[in-house]
Write a protein that holds these residues in place. Sequence first.
Motif, PDB file in Angstrom:
ATOM      1  N   GLU A  62       0.659  -1.232  -0.131  1.00 19.07           N
ATOM      2  CA  GLU A  62      -0.032   0.233   0.033  1.00 19.07           C
ATOM      3  C   GLU A  62       0.796   1.262  -0.175  1.00 19.07           C
ATOM      4  OE1 GLU A  62      -3.939  -0.205   0.317  1.00 19.07           O
ATOM      5  OE2 GLU A  62      -2.904  -1.883  -0.560  1.00 19.07           O
ATOM      6  N   GLU A  63       0.708   1.930  -0.919  1.00 16.50           N
ATOM      7  CA  GLU A  63       1.399   3.320  -0.891  1.00 16.50           C
ATOM      8  C   GLU A  63       0.658   4.448  -0.491  1.00 16.50           C
ATOM      9  OE1 GLU A  63       4.549   3.476  -1.340  1.00 16.50           O
ATOM     10  OE2 GLU A  63       5.285   1.861  -2.444  1.00 16.50           O
ATOM     11  N   GLU A  64       1.117   5.671   0.083  1.00 17.73           N
ATOM     12  CA  GLU A  64       0.325   6.577   0.443  1.00 17.73           C
ATOM     13  C   GLU A  64       0.866   7.906  -0.575  1.00 17.73           C
ATOM     14  OE1 GLU A  64      -0.808   9.912   4.163  1.00 17.73           O
ATOM     15  OE2 GLU A  64       0.179   8.027   4.656  1.00 17.73           O
ATOM     16  N   LEU A  65      -0.351   8.743  -0.813  1.00 21.10           N
ATOM     17  CA  LEU A  65       0.200   9.734  -2.080  1.00 21.10           C
ATOM     18  C   LEU A  65      -0.142  11.042  -1.271  1.00 21.10           C
ATOM     19  CD1 LEU A  65      -1.617   7.987  -5.185  1.00 21.10           C
ATOM     20  CD2 LEU A  65       0.894   8.270  -4.541  1.00 21.10           C
ATOM     21  N   LEU A  66       0.668  11.927  -1.848  1.00 26.49           N
ATOM     22  CA  LEU A  66       0.430  13.504  -1.416  1.00 26.49           C
ATOM     23  C   LEU A  66       0.356  14.140  -2.727  1.00 26.49           C
ATOM     24  CD1 LEU A  66       3.597  13.467   0.875  1.00 26.49           C
ATOM     25  CD2 LEU A  66       1.279  13.093   1.595  1.00 26.49           C
ATOM     26  N   TRP A  67      -0.457  15.174  -2.559  1.00 19.66           N
ATOM     27  CA  TRP A  67      -0.797  16.182  -3.490  1.00 19.66           C
ATOM     28  C   TRP A  67      -0.180  17.587  -3.076  1.00 19.66           C
ATOM     29  CZ3 TRP A  67      -1.642  16.183  -8.667  1.00 19.66           C
ATOM     30  CH2 TRP A  67      -2.382  14.965  -9.194  1.00 19.66           C
ATOM     31  N   TYR A  68       0.280  18.488  -4.048  1.00 22.43           N
ATOM     32  CA  TYR A  68       0.800  19.684  -3.666  1.00 22.43           C
ATOM     33  C   TYR A  68       0.245  20.827  -4.974  1.00 22.43           C
ATOM     34  CZ  TYR A  68       4.106  18.154  -0.172  1.00 22.43           C
ATOM     35  OH  TYR A  68       4.681  17.488   1.004  1.00 22.43           O
ATOM     36  N   ARG A  69      -0.175  21.942  -4.251  1.00 15.84           N
ATOM     37  CA  ARG A  69      -0.477  22.951  -5.375  1.00 15.84           C
ATOM     38  C   ARG A  69       0.484  24.054  -5.130  1.00 15.84           C
ATOM     39  NH1 ARG A  69      -5.225  26.182  -7.444  1.00 15.84           N
ATOM     40  NH2 ARG A  69      -4.562  28.148  -7.774  1.00 15.84           N
ATOM     41  N   GLU A  70       1.544  24.176  -6.332  1.00 17.84           N
ATOM     42  CA  GLU A  70       2.800  24.672  -5.911  1.00 17.84           C
ATOM     43  C   GLU A  70       3.473  24.451  -4.818  1.00 17.84           C
ATOM     44  OE1 GLU A  70       3.889  27.057  -8.138  1.00 17.84           O
ATOM     45  OE2 GLU A  70       2.196  26.769  -9.479  1.00 17.84           O
TER      46      GLU A  70
END
Length: 262
Positions: A62-70
């Motif tokens: 299982e892989e945890e993902l991250l999102w960035y705006r700039e």
Amino acid sequence: MAWKSSGLMKMCRYLPLVILFLPCELTCSILTVNGKTENYILDTHLGVQESLKCAVQNHTREEELLWYREEGRVDLKSENKINSSSVCVSSISENDNGVTFTCKLQRDQSVSVSVALNVIFPPLLSGDDFQTVEEDSDVKLVCNVKSNPQAQMMWHRNRSILNLEKNHHIVQQTSESLQLSITKVKKSDNGTYSCIANSSVKMETMDFHLIVKDKVVAVPVEPIAAACVVVFLTLCFALIARRKRIMKLCIKDEEPQRETAL
């Protein structure tokens, strides 16, 4: 001794395979955003809603993902983090142009895919569209513009191409504005100046109204004030100088009244 040597040779034979596959367990997971494995540019338009879906490929856990705006972290719900994650960019505006969204693996943030928004929109014009100035003064008409792709810009006057006069008109253009400077304004400069922005999407026009009024003769306030001060001080000194004489006259006027009273 021969048994030990044989066992050592077997270990040496499999050791490269262990070394080869050990890092793969940790880092060979691949990210995709909307099916793309490399950074890319997403063409979009004003008011559109875009969905960006990040998914892990070749993962063994299982892989945890991250999102960035700039540089800012995007808050995600717990059910929108594991193995796949989506962000929705709604009501896209001109301010979203060039903004980058990046999806990263939480355990190894060097594994990432970025999407840059390319928001296509017609020219948006703004500025002070009504100015009143006196003759012989200077004025600037500034037409602010936002456009993607960048627009070609020019000035018209009274619906015709503006004829630039040397030492009287100066035009300056940047990616965000078109400026017309008029030095020593004349009555003949009265009129409507049109800022025209033409892009491959659309042509837009904004009118700037310039009214030139008669030059007002300035009243020399400082010299008049100085003269008033001088006159006032002169009167004060004159009164002081003649104070004794005035007092004597006042005393003489009072003496007959005293005699009559007796």
